[in-house]
Design a protein around this motif. Structure first.
Motif, PDB file in Angstrom:
ATOM      1  N   GLN A   1       0.816  -1.224   0.000  1.00 46.39           N
ATOM      2  CA  GLN A   1       0.000   0.000   0.000  1.00 46.39           C
ATOM      3  C   GLN A   1       0.848   1.272   0.000  1.00 46.39           C
ATOM      4  OE1 GLN A   1      -2.039  -0.923   3.669  1.00 46.39           O
ATOM      5  NE2 GLN A   1      -3.905  -1.485   2.570  1.00 46.39           N
TER       6      GLN A   1
ATOM      7  N   VAL B   1       0.194   8.866   6.321  1.00 49.35           N
ATOM      8  CA  VAL B   1      -0.386   8.089   5.213  1.00 49.35           C
ATOM      9  C   VAL B   1      -1.727   7.490   5.637  1.00 49.35           C
ATOM     10  CG1 VAL B   1      -0.089   6.001   3.819  1.00 49.35           C
ATOM     11  CG2 VAL B   1       1.829   7.586   4.103  1.00 49.35           C
ATOM     12  N   ARG B   2      -1.760   6.935   6.857  1.00 53.85           N
ATOM     13  CA  ARG B   2      -3.023   6.319   7.321  1.00 53.85           C
ATOM     14  C   ARG B   2      -4.109   7.365   7.502  1.00 53.85           C
ATOM     15  NH1 ARG B   2      -2.319   2.867  12.318  1.00 53.85           N
ATOM     16  NH2 ARG B   2      -4.113   1.694  11.579  1.00 53.85           N
ATOM     17  N   GLY B   3      -3.682   8.579   7.857  1.00 53.31           N
ATOM     18  CA  GLY B   3      -4.659   9.647   8.058  1.00 53.31           C
ATOM     19  C   GLY B   3      -4.963  10.399   6.773  1.00 53.31           C
ATOM     20  N   GLY B   4      -4.329  10.000   5.679  1.00 57.99           N
ATOM     21  CA  GLY B   4      -4.612  10.624   4.382  1.00 57.99           C
ATOM     22  C   GLY B   4      -3.882  11.934   4.148  1.00 57.99           C
ATOM     23  N   ALA B   5      -2.815  12.203   4.923  1.00 62.08           N
ATOM     24  CA  ALA B   5      -2.075  13.459   4.705  1.00 62.08           C
ATOM     25  C   ALA B   5      -0.575  13.185   4.777  1.00 62.08           C
ATOM     26  CB  ALA B   5      -2.457  14.496   5.752  1.00 62.08           C
TER      27      ALA B   5
ATOM     28  N   LEU C   1       1.878  12.734  -2.503  1.00 65.43           N
ATOM     29  CA  LEU C   1       2.168  11.323  -2.246  1.00 65.43           C
ATOM     30  C   LEU C   1       3.601  11.134  -1.744  1.00 65.43           C
ATOM     31  CD1 LEU C   1       0.552   9.760  -5.456  1.00 65.43           C
ATOM     32  CD2 LEU C   1      -0.191   9.358  -3.106  1.00 65.43           C
TER      33      LEU C   1
ATOM     34  N   LYS D   1       0.554   5.425  -5.051  1.00 62.52           N
ATOM     35  CA  LYS D   1       0.967   4.907  -3.740  1.00 62.52           C
ATOM     36  C   LYS D   1       1.853   5.920  -3.008  1.00 62.52           C
ATOM     37  CE  LYS D   1       0.609   0.073  -4.989  1.00 62.52           C
ATOM     38  NZ  LYS D   1       1.166  -1.281  -4.985  1.00 62.52           N
ATOM     39  N   PRO D   2       1.572   6.210  -1.748  1.00 59.52           N
ATOM     40  CA  PRO D   2       2.427   7.103  -0.977  1.00 59.52           C
ATOM     41  C   PRO D   2       3.835   6.537  -0.880  1.00 59.52           C
ATOM     42  CG  PRO D   2       0.390   6.622   0.199  1.00 59.52           C
ATOM     43  CD  PRO D   2       0.450   5.694  -0.966  1.00 59.52           C
TER      44      PRO D   2
ATOM     45  N   GLU E   1      -2.099  15.794  -5.910  1.00 60.40           N
ATOM     46  CA  GLU E   1      -2.214  14.992  -4.686  1.00 60.40           C
ATOM     47  C   GLU E   1      -0.819  14.760  -4.126  1.00 60.40           C
ATOM     48  OE1 GLU E   1      -3.910  10.522  -3.534  1.00 60.40           O
ATOM     49  OE2 GLU E   1      -3.456  11.023  -5.612  1.00 60.40           O
TER      50      GLU E   1
END
Ligand code: ISE
Length: 335
Positions: free
Chosen positions: A66, A289-293, A118, A89-90, A116
């Motif tokens: 991921q 990454v898990r928090g979307g930032a 990443l 993918k980040p 975005e």
């Protein structure tokens, strides 16, 4: 759990892998790649990662992965980071983002085109508690406007094959990134002085060097870089403001008193000196990454650091002051 794949199982890669597997909450290493597939297997076994790839692009494309940590040689960073962006993918890319400004710009453009964030770049000093405390003092304005920054970056020894340029591209890049961040200002010019050379270095190696950076507000940043200082890994930074100074304290440890002498240890390895910063950096990346930032330093920061480093190399070679011209900062990276 964030499923992470690591490209590159050499020194830094193995270090990150061990940290990810043992001490970082919310992450799990699922895949490792290295051109030396035996090494990748051994390291993957050690951290319980089931998937091993000989080719980093296969790891990036692996559906189980991921997010990606790139710790392969610098010349490969651009291609792997671009592949991560294309796959959405980040990616945490070890420093430098890429060895040339053109390559860094391609990464910035690819990311900006997706609108975005990443990419995070692995300049971990921003996560060191000492630099963070300095930044808080500066942000509070308690020492007034910064005027000067004095830095030293000393390594005990450098591997065979180190070149004069590498003092900038391997070492001073950290001071470039961290002073831009501390001051919140861009660097607009660079000069590099060549002091008397240490006789303990390889013949022809310009070691030490004195790098002088100028910021947009006229702050002068001097960096002594000395990669064969013999005695230890010693990082110093002091900001002189209008009404006070703030500097990095000595790293934690103990003081000894014996036979009429006081003593304390100087670290020898940068991975020990900045162990806590590496940990904080990785945890922040996983949480981000898990928090979307995805956090900083951004691809833009990686680009600027390489651009300033290129200016320093020109200044070193031509022994003149070099102006660093930057394109406009894309909106994605607004301050
Ligand atoms: C090394 O490559 C690093 O990245 C370290 O952080 C730095 O302090 C050292 O001087 C470099 O050689």
């Amino acid at each position: 759990m964030l499923k992470v794949g690591v490209v590159g199982a050499g020194n830094m890669g193995e270090d990150h892998l061990r940290r990810l597997a043992a001490g970082i909450a919310g992450a799990e290493v699922v895949a490792v790649s290295d051109v030396n597939v035996e090494l990748a297997k051994r390291v993957a076994d050690g951290v319980g990662a089931a998937r091993v790839h000989a080719e980093g692009h296969d790891l990036v494309g692996d559906g189980e992965v991921q997010a990606v940590l790139v710790a392969s040689p610098a010349s490969t960073h651009e291609a792997f980071t671009l592949a991560c962006i294309a796959a959405g993918k980040p990616v945490l890319c070890e420093k430098p983002l890429a060895p040339t400004t053109d390559a860094c710009l391609r990464v910035v453009e690819a990311e900006a085109a997706r609108s975005e964030r990443l990419v995070q770049v692995g300049f971990m000093r921003r996560y060191d508690h000492g630099y963070q405390a300095m930044q808080q003092v500066l942000a509070a304005g308690s020492i007034g406007a910064p005027l000067l920054v004095h830095c030293a970056h000393r390594n005990p020894t450098a591997g065979a094959g180190v070149t004069s340029d590498m003092l900038v591209t391997e070492s001073v890049v950290h001071e470039i990134d961290v002073t831009r961040w501390l001051l919140g200002q861009e660097i607009v010019a660079a000069s590099v002085l060549r002091p008397r050379r240490s006789s303990l270095g390889e013949a022809g190696l310009q070691d030490p060097q004195l790098v002088l950076l100028e910021t947009e507000a006229g702050v002068l940043v001097d960096v002594e870089v000395f990669v064969r200082c013999q005695y230890g890994y010693d990082i110093r930074c002091e900001v002189v403001g209008e009404s006070g100074t703030v500097s990095l304290a000595e790293p934690e440890g103990v003081h000894g008193r014996q036979q009429g002498r006081r003593s304390s240890q100087v670290p020898v390895d940068w991975r020990d000196r900045f162990a806590r910063a590496y940990h904080t950096e990785l945890q922040a990346w996983v949480d981000g990454v898990r928090g979307g930032a995805v956090g900083d330093p951004s691809a833009w920061d990686g680009y600027v650091t390489t651009a300033v480093a290129e200016g320093c190399l020109e200044a070193l070679a031509e022994q003149r002051r070099v102006v660093v011209d930057l394109p406009e900062r894309p909106g994605l990276y607004a301050r």
